[in-house]
Design a protein around this motif. Structure first.
Motif, PDB file in Angstrom:
ATOM      1  N   GLU A   1       0.865  -1.184   0.000  1.00  0.00           N
ATOM      2  CA  GLU A   1       0.000   0.000   0.000  1.00  0.00           C
ATOM      3  C   GLU A   1       0.896   1.225   0.000  1.00  0.00           C
ATOM      4  O   GLU A   1       2.130   1.081   0.128  1.00  0.00           O
ATOM      5  N   GLY A   2       0.301   2.415  -0.110  1.00  0.00           N
ATOM      6  CA  GLY A   2       1.125   3.607  -0.293  1.00  0.00           C
ATOM      7  C   GLY A   2       1.341   4.475   0.942  1.00  0.00           C
ATOM      8  O   GLY A   2       2.329   5.211   1.021  1.00  0.00           O
ATOM      9  N   ARG A  24       0.120  -7.676  -3.024  1.00  0.00           N
ATOM     10  CA  ARG A  24      -0.391  -8.415  -1.857  1.00  0.00           C
ATOM     11  C   ARG A  24      -0.627  -9.858  -2.276  1.00  0.00           C
ATOM     12  O   ARG A  24      -1.220 -10.113  -3.331  1.00  0.00           O
ATOM     13  N   GLU A  35      -2.731 -12.311  -2.209  1.00  0.00           N
ATOM     14  CA  GLU A  35      -4.126 -12.630  -1.919  1.00  0.00           C
ATOM     15  C   GLU A  35      -4.608 -13.670  -2.906  1.00  0.00           C
ATOM     16  O   GLU A  35      -3.951 -13.950  -3.906  1.00  0.00           O
ATOM     17  N   ARG A  92      -9.687  -8.592  -7.559  1.00  0.00           N
ATOM     18  CA  ARG A  92      -8.644  -8.787  -6.538  1.00  0.00           C
ATOM     19  C   ARG A  92      -7.452  -9.466  -7.187  1.00  0.00           C
ATOM     20  O   ARG A  92      -7.563 -10.589  -7.682  1.00  0.00           O
ATOM     21  N   SER A  93      -6.315  -8.771  -7.212  1.00  0.00           N
ATOM     22  CA  SER A  93      -5.137  -9.359  -7.845  1.00  0.00           C
ATOM     23  C   SER A  93      -3.946  -9.223  -6.907  1.00  0.00           C
ATOM     24  O   SER A  93      -4.051  -8.642  -5.838  1.00  0.00           O
ATOM     25  N   THR A 134     -15.674  -2.698  -2.685  1.00  0.00           N
ATOM     26  CA  THR A 134     -15.024  -1.467  -2.213  1.00  0.00           C
ATOM     27  C   THR A 134     -14.050  -0.973  -3.271  1.00  0.00           C
ATOM     28  O   THR A 134     -13.024  -1.589  -3.536  1.00  0.00           O
ATOM     29  N   ILE A 135     -14.402   0.158  -3.848  1.00  0.00           N
ATOM     30  CA  ILE A 135     -13.590   0.685  -4.959  1.00  0.00           C
ATOM     31  C   ILE A 135     -12.546   1.664  -4.413  1.00  0.00           C
ATOM     32  O   ILE A 135     -11.540   1.940  -5.041  1.00  0.00           O
ATOM     33  N   GLY A 187      -9.127   6.937   5.442  1.00  0.00           N
ATOM     34  CA  GLY A 187      -9.441   7.390   6.781  1.00  0.00           C
ATOM     35  C   GLY A 187      -8.339   8.236   7.372  1.00  0.00           C
ATOM     36  O   GLY A 187      -7.340   8.540   6.711  1.00  0.00           O
ATOM     37  N   TYR A 202      -5.375   9.076  10.133  1.00  0.00           N
ATOM     38  CA  TYR A 202      -4.316   8.307  10.844  1.00  0.00           C
ATOM     39  C   TYR A 202      -3.432   9.273  11.640  1.00  0.00           C
ATOM     40  O   TYR A 202      -2.248   9.422  11.354  1.00  0.00           O
TER      41      TYR A 202
HETATM   42  P1  HAM Z   1      -6.964  -0.549   1.215  1.00  0.00           P
HETATM   43  O1  HAM Z   1      -8.408  -0.562   1.612  1.00  0.00           O
HETATM   44  O2  HAM Z   1      -6.135  -1.672   1.651  1.00  0.00           O
HETATM   45  O3  HAM Z   1      -6.383   0.819   1.747  1.00  0.00           O
HETATM   46  O4  HAM Z   1      -6.865  -0.419  -0.352  1.00  0.00           O
HETATM   47  C1  HAM Z   1      -7.480   0.647  -1.041  1.00  0.00           C
HETATM   48  C2  HAM Z   1      -8.158   0.147  -2.292  1.00  0.00           C
HETATM   49  O5  HAM Z   1      -7.239  -0.575  -3.093  1.00  0.00           O
HETATM   50  C3  HAM Z   1      -9.298  -0.835  -2.044  1.00  0.00           C
HETATM   51  O6  HAM Z   1     -10.498  -0.162  -1.768  1.00  0.00           O
HETATM   52  C4  HAM Z   1      -9.365  -1.556  -3.376  1.00  0.00           C
HETATM   53  O7  HAM Z   1     -10.121  -0.803  -4.311  1.00  0.00           O
HETATM   54  C5  HAM Z   1      -7.921  -1.593  -3.810  1.00  0.00           C
HETATM   55  N1  HAM Z   1      -7.340  -2.911  -3.506  1.00  0.00           N
HETATM   56  C6  HAM Z   1      -6.858  -3.367  -2.330  1.00  0.00           C
HETATM   57  N2  HAM Z   1      -6.387  -4.619  -2.459  1.00  0.00           N
HETATM   58  C7  HAM Z   1      -6.573  -4.972  -3.737  1.00  0.00           C
HETATM   59  C8  HAM Z   1      -6.300  -6.151  -4.513  1.00  0.00           C
HETATM   60  N3  HAM Z   1      -5.702  -7.208  -3.971  1.00  0.00           N
HETATM   61  N4  HAM Z   1      -6.638  -6.164  -5.814  1.00  0.00           N
HETATM   62  C9  HAM Z   1      -7.220  -5.088  -6.398  1.00  0.00           C
HETATM   63  N5  HAM Z   1      -7.498  -3.951  -5.732  1.00  0.00           N
HETATM   64  C10 HAM Z   1      -7.186  -3.883  -4.419  1.00  0.00           C
HETATM   65  C11 HAM Z   1      -5.090   1.222   1.569  1.00  0.00           C
HETATM   66  O8  HAM Z   1      -4.307   0.699   0.829  1.00  0.00           O
HETATM   67  C12 HAM Z   1      -4.770   2.499   2.330  1.00  0.00           C
HETATM   68  N6  HAM Z   1      -3.344   2.796   2.124  1.00  0.00           N
HETATM   69  C13 HAM Z   1      -5.650   3.639   1.860  1.00  0.00           C
HETATM   70  C14 HAM Z   1      -5.357   4.920   2.574  1.00  0.00           C
HETATM   71  C15 HAM Z   1      -4.619   5.944   2.111  1.00  0.00           C
HETATM   72  N7  HAM Z   1      -5.787   5.230   3.781  1.00  0.00           N
HETATM   73  C16 HAM Z   1      -5.316   6.423   4.098  1.00  0.00           C
HETATM   74  N8  HAM Z   1      -4.601   6.861   3.099  1.00  0.00           N
END
Ligand code: HAM
Length: 417
Positions: free
Chosen positions: A80-81, A111, A113, A119-120, A277-278, A282, A284
């Motif tokens: 994640e970023g 990830r 998964e 989901r990739s 969930t697109i 939140g 932090y």
């Molecule tokens: P997250 O909910 O883990 O949050 O991921 C954000 C979005 O990335 C998800 O809603 C989904 O659309 C997409 N996503 C996550 N995992 C996958 C996957 N395996 N395949 C495809 N799409 C995926 C974060 O990553 C936090 N860093 C968001 C954040 C930024 N919160 C505060 N600042």
């Protein structure tokens, strides 16, 4: 034959124009909110995610691509970023610059998964992080950016919001969760059993069907908020109402990463199946400090671009983004090919997409190729055209032809444009 690794995608030339349009639309919208881009490494020290994302999160416990480098350091491909941005903001002393500090990134994440639609294992995210504003106005402004992006992409989404409290109200809530899950201790999966004492909040987003069933009647965060967190949520609602942004308060949203406090939210799309969930995000407020920086509040979100594409591909009337050549110059003989190359370069200066024969095909094969690429005009050059200094420009759509001077580029451009 070697195939791509499971859970990865190839974005083909026929698909990339839509990706580029999505990315440009997002960037243009973020610019209206004053965001600047930050570009960071694809891999970081594993310690960053353990401390940042949290030891009890699914991401850290089960999904990280980690390896030792040649000098024995544990490295992780970014899952994640947010953690990386916080690391960089501290390391580069941006924490002492003007606040608020609004940043965005377009990245791929990794990830481990179980792959399925939406989901990739390598996926693409557009994310934003804003530092230095604790007021609910900041929460509303960040959410409003997400809202505007979906509007500008033409996607229908709904917004779900919750508050998961702060470090003051969290202990009381954790105790309530602990007492609740303790009763079903024998049925919890092994990971959740471990989470029971360490961080019972994480049991709420366990993907195991048994744990999710038990979690259905668990105590809700909103019933345990301290007066300050309650006030924060109430003010946020007022800001969202002022912006005309529709939302549902959903006490079940707890997010899967450990750094959140107070406001959490998700944008949901009906068009992408069960992985609905697109976009999620939140506040932090403790993360910068946790990673060695000063006390500095932060809030952000990330949207999954693969899911955005899934939703867009369900829609009709997508913009026409094809990059068809304005002109194809066919040639017969080496002299004519040289001239067609020269003409193609000269006409590019007028903003025209011009292609010519680089293969040495027959005239018939060249015209077939021009047709396949969807070229709007064609022009044939042979010895006689070179001698005369003129050739026939043909409109490939209606068959109209015009004799043109092959050195009068302004005239050719005028006809084509
Ligand atoms: P997250 O909910 O883990 O949050 O991921 C954000 C979005 O990335 C998800 O809603 C989904 O659309 C997409 N996503 C996550 N995992 C996958 C996957 N395996 N395949 C495809 N799409 C995926 C974060 O990553 C936090 N860093 C968001 C954040 C930024 N919160 C505060 N600042």
């Amino acid at each position: 034959m070697i195939q791509k690794p499971r859970g990865t995608i190839d974005i083909l030339p026929t698909e990339s124009p839509l990706w580029q349009w999505v990315e440009q639309t997002i960037k243009d919208t973020a610019a209206l909110y004053g965001y600047s881009e930050i570009r960071l490494p694809t891999f970081e020290s594993s310690e960053l995610y353990k401390r940042g994302v949290g030891e009890t999160s699914d991401v850290v416990q089960k999904e990280m691509y980690s390896f030792e480098d040649n000098e024995g350091r544990s490295i992780t491909l970014r899952p994640e970023g947010t953690a990386g941005v916080v690391r960089s903001v501290i390391e580069n002393s941006l924490v002492s610059g003007p606040m608020p500090l609004p940043l965005y990134y377009l990245i791929s994440c990794f990830r481990y998964e179980k792959p399925e639609a939406g989901r990739s294992r390598e996926f693409y995210q557009f994310g934003v992080e804003q530092f230095g504003a604790e007021n609910p106005a900041a929460d509303a402004n960040v959410i409003s950016l997400g809202w505007d992006i979906f509007k500008n992409l033409g996607l229908d989404v709904s917004l779900e919001i919750n508050s998961i409290g702060c470090r003051h109200c969290r202990p009381k809530y954790h105790k309530a969760l602990h007492d609740y899950f303790e009763k079903s201790k024998d049925d919890l999966c092994e990971t959740c059993l471990d989470r029971l004492n360490k961080n019972p909040l994480r049991i709420l987003d366990c993907k195991s069907p048994v744990c999710s069933e038990i979690a259905k009647n668990a105590p809700k965060t909103v019933d345990y908020l301290c007066p300050e967190c309650e006030k924060h949520l109430e003010k946020l609602k007022k800001y969202l109402d002022t912006a005309g942004i529709k939302y549902n308060i959903n006490p079940k949203i707890v997010r899967g990463l450990d750094y959140y406090q107070r406001t959490v939210f998700e944008f949901i799309s009906e068009d992408i199946g069960s992985k609905s969930t697109i976009c999620g995000g939140g506040r932090y407020d403790g993360l910068v400090e946790e990673l060695g920086g000063p006390r500095l509040p932060g809030i952000g979100f990330a949207m999954g671009l693969t899911r955005v594409m899934l939703a867009l591909n369900k829609k009709e009337n997508l913009p026409d983004l094809s990059n068809k050549p304005h002109l194809y110059i066919a040639s017969m003989g080496e002299g004519a090919r040289l001239k067609s190359f020269e003409m193609s370069l000269a006409l590019k200066k007028f903003g025209l997409n011009v292609t010519f024969d680089q293969v040495g095909r027959s005239l018939k094969a060249q015209m077939k190729y021009a047709d396949k690429t969807g070229a709007k005009y064609s022009l044939v050059l042979g010895d006689s055209e070179l001698e005369k200094g003129s050739a026939v420009l043909k409109n490939m759509e209606n068959g109209d032809t015009t004799e043109v001077d092959i050195n009068n580029f302004e005239k050719i451009e005028e006809i084509i444009k």
